[in-house]
Design a protein around this motif. Structure first.
Motif, short mmCIF file in Angstrom:
data_model
loop_
_atom_site.label_atom_id
_atom_site.label_comp_id
_atom_site.label_asym_id
_atom_site.label_seq_id
_atom_site.Cartn_x
_atom_site.Cartn_y
_atom_site.Cartn_z
N LEU A 154 0.86 -1.20 0.00
CA LEU A 154 0.00 0.00 0.00
C LEU A 154 0.89 1.24 0.00
CD1 LEU A 154 -2.55 -1.23 2.68
CD2 LEU A 154 -2.99 -1.00 0.23
N THR A 197 -5.67 3.30 -3.77
CA THR A 197 -5.69 3.30 -2.30
C THR A 197 -7.02 3.85 -1.75
OG1 THR A 197 -3.33 3.80 -2.43
CG2 THR A 197 -4.30 3.92 -0.26
N ASN A 212 1.89 -2.08 4.54
CA ASN A 212 1.44 -0.68 4.43
C ASN A 212 2.59 0.30 4.57
OD1 ASN A 212 -0.48 1.54 4.37
ND2 ASN A 212 0.25 1.86 6.45
N ASP A 235 2.94 -3.18 8.98
CA ASP A 235 2.77 -1.72 8.83
C ASP A 235 4.13 -1.05 9.03
OD1 ASP A 235 1.85 0.82 8.60
OD2 ASP A 235 0.39 0.71 10.24
#
Ligand code: NAP
Length: 289
Positions: A154, A197, A212, A235
């Motif tokens: 992402l 996104t 992410n 993340d």
């Protein structure tokens, strides 16, 4: 040249070592827990370290909490005011992640702090180090090979671009998300699958891992519910991060928020990245290193 280095973590210890290896005079203060460093003079005060310094380096981040210098490798606590007050006006001052209070404090002493964390060359090289840390976590934390894994990245900034590139080199099937049309076009032109996104709803099934890099809460509980059982979430984004960890825990999703990877996985390289950036700053300001 003479460098004075105040406080900091292992990256700054490596920076001292590298500066000394390059033949500079280096004087440090508030790095006492690091032990003796070859070629580095441990000063008894900020003022002694800063005397006749061409460049003073403050840590990353410069302030640990309001008003205090960031000194994780020192037994002492030192007001930033003392550190900044000791700097001579001719010195170039480089500091990392300078907050408003620290910049204001420096301004009262007629000093200008150059924030090395804002330099693009540092951000790109840090991204490369971060990606290596992320790859190591993906390898350790998943029961499958990266080769043949379906991985969603992402964000298509520095870390997203490099991570997608490295993952594809390792044989993963890579999908990348972005929010602007130019990036989406690049993602497709480079041969990755793409997602917007801003419109991830209904698109999150079928991945072994999601990484992410967007520093904004985009992986909400509703989106996390779409993930396949066993999908691992990593993340990398700074606070506030990009995913709802409480929801992930409720849903039984394995999720990890990995910050500070360059310092953790590659402190020597992280120190070298800071050194090179400081050399660039000095070259731009004075034409000297
Ligand atoms: P970057 O180059 O700025 O990339 C950020 C990406 O996120 C861009 O694609 C950006 O899109 C996108 N984005 C930002 N806000 C968004 C939003 N609200 N909605 C959708 N997309 C959004 O940053 P980076 O250098 O890749 O770093 C990414 C994050 O990792 C940062 O938070 C950085 O501080 C952090 N970081 C972490 C580590 C670690 O050890 N984990 C190390 C270094 C950095 P646009 O280009 O369209 O804005």
């Amino acid at each position: 040249m003479k460098f004075a280095v105040f406080g900091g973590d292992q990256r700054i210890v490596q920076l001292c070592r590298l500066l000394a290896e390059d033949g500079h005079r280096v004087s440090s203060f508030a790095l006492d827990k690091a032990g003796p460093l070859t070629g580095v003079a441990a000063a008894a005060s900020f003022r002694e370290a800063a005397e006749k310094a061409d460049c003073v380096v403050l840590p990353l981040p410069a302030a640990r909490q309001r008003g205090l210098l960031n000194t994780p490798l020192s037994a002492g606590e030192y007001p930033l005011e003392d550190a900044i007050g000791a700097i001579e006006p001719h010195s170039c001052v480089c500091a990392g992640m300078v907050d408003r209070d620290t910049a204001a404090l420096a301004a009262t002493q007629n000093l200008t702090l150059t924030d090395y964390l804002l330099r693009e060359e540092l951000a790109i090289k840090n991204a490369a180090a971060t990606v290596e840390g992320a790859l190591s976590l993906l390898i350790q934390e998943t029961p499958v090979t990266l080769w043949d894994s379906r991985i969603l990245v992402l964000g298509f900034g520095r870390i997203g671009k490099l991570l997608a590139h490295r993952l594809r080199g390792m044989g993963a099937e890579v999908t990348v998300s972005a929010r602007n049309f130019g990036d989406l076009a690049w993602i497709r032109a480079l041969g990755y699958k793409s997602l917007d996104t801003r419109a991830l709803e209904g698109k999150l099934g079928g991945f072994d891992c999601v990484v992410n890099t967007v520093p904004s809460p985009i992986l909400t509980e509703a989106l996390l519910k779409e993930l396949d059982p066993g999908c691992f979430c990593l993340d990398l984004a700074s606070k506030p991060g990009g995913m709802d960890f409480a929801a992930a825990s409720r849903l039984g999703i394995r999720a990890l928020w990995a910050l500070g990877l360059p310092a953790e996985v590659a402190p020597v390289s992280a120190g070298a990245i800071i050194r090179d950036t400081i050399y660039n700053i000095l070259e731009e300001q004075n034409g000297k290193t």
